[in-house]
Design an enzyme around this catalytic site. Structure first.
Site, mmCIF file in Angstrom:
data_model
loop_
_atom_site.group_PDB
_atom_site.id
_atom_site.type_symbol
_atom_site.label_atom_id
_atom_site.label_comp_id
_atom_site.label_asym_id
_atom_site.label_seq_id
_atom_site.Cartn_x
_atom_site.Cartn_y
_atom_site.Cartn_z
ATOM 1 C CG LEU A 129 -1.848 -1.198 1.388
ATOM 2 C CD1 LEU A 129 -2.689 -1.047 2.653
ATOM 3 C CD2 LEU A 129 -2.742 -1.363 0.162
ATOM 4 C CG ASP A 130 2.559 2.704 -3.300
ATOM 5 O OD1 ASP A 130 3.402 2.087 -2.634
ATOM 6 O OD2 ASP A 130 2.394 2.539 -4.523
ATOM 7 C CB VAL A 131 -0.196 5.167 2.766
ATOM 8 C CG1 VAL A 131 -0.643 3.725 2.590
ATOM 9 C CG2 VAL A 131 1.007 5.240 3.692
ATOM 10 C CG PHE A 143 -1.928 8.366 -3.179
ATOM 11 C CD1 PHE A 143 -2.046 9.452 -4.033
ATOM 12 C CD2 PHE A 143 -2.195 8.544 -1.828
ATOM 13 C CE1 PHE A 143 -2.423 10.699 -3.548
ATOM 14 C CE2 PHE A 143 -2.573 9.784 -1.332
ATOM 15 C CZ PHE A 143 -2.694 10.871 -2.200
#
Length: 260
Positions: A129-131, A143
């Site tokens: 998870l790109d956060v 994102f």
């Protein structure tokens, strides 16, 4: 006994190894296969390789590169980039990769996590998870597409759902901390550690082994992943693949967890 893992993360862009800052301005730092050879020699705990082009351009995973990486790698290997189906995941595992990483596909089709886990086992399914932190808030959004698309989904809730669907590990990648080399987002790490029961790995911000120790001290048995820390050296960021020795890792973990 479970222990923290210290994990180099390699980003592949246009076939080369790159490093970004806040997911922008990829800087070429070498050949992925050569980097793997060096991490072999240094007895790295594990390795994450992420193709940052595949999903954005709708490409298939680069099976030739994956096969070459797996053949060379003497440590557990996690590969992500372009995986959108069970068949792709199974093919990658068949090449000798221990874990596959899902990112955009896990958000757009969450049930894919369960379908892949059923075929290859939860221990081999990682969700990345790109956060990024919301403005004027303590919450984080997920994102997609290298930080270009805000899903407006709460990162903690997405992590919990991914674990419930069968992900065996969650990797949290901080967009704001990426390449900054000023330390992990410890508040984020603690929130995820408290909310998720499966192993977690934090990525983004490590600039020294002290930063790794701070993360372990803050969250206990976690994965501490980094890119810049293991490919740059010195104030001017000269490219140099590096990694702590076994003795250095043992001492770091011992101090951080009070074992020594």
């Amino acid at each position: 006994m479970l222990r923290p893992r210290i994990i180099p993360c390699l980003l592949v862009h246009e076939g080369g190894l790159v490093k970004t800052v806040s997911f922008k301005n990829p800087k070429y730092v070498g050949d992925p296969i050569n980097a793997v050879k060096i991490f072999n020699e240094k007895e790295s705990d594990e390795l994450i390789v992420l193709d940052i082009d595949a999903t954005v351009h709708g490409n298939e995973p680069d099976y030739k590169l994956i096969a070459d990486l797996a053949a060379e790698c003497r440590m557990p290997l996690c590969y992500g980039g372009g995986i959108r189906s069970v068949a792709q995941a199974k093919r990658i595992i068949s090449l000798g990769v221990e874990k596959i990483a899902l990112s955009a596909a896990a958000i757009e089709d969450p049930e894919l996590i369960a379908r892949i886990a059923e075929e290859i086992g939860s221990q081999s399914v990682v969700v990345v998870l790109d956060v990024k932190k919301r403005m004027l808030s303590k919450e984080y959004d997920v994102f997609l597409h290298n930080g270009r698309k805000n899903t407006k989904l709460n990162a903690i809730e997405v992590a919990q759902r991914a674990a419930a669907l069968g992900a065996g590990e969650i990797v949290i990648n901080s967009i704001e901390h990426d390449g900054q080399m000023k330390g992990y987002d410890l508040a984020l790490a603690q929130k995820v550690r408290a909310a998720v029961g499966v192993p977690i790995t934090l990525l983004g911000g490590a600039g020294s082994l002290d930063d790794v120790a701070d993360l372990i001290r803050s969250c206990g048995v976690v994965g501490a992943s980094a890119g810049s820390l293991f490919v740059f050296k010195g104030a001017y960021k000269a490219v140099l693949i590096n990694y702590p020795t076994v003795a250095q890792r043992d001492a770091l973990v011992g101090r951080a967890l009070g074992w020594a």
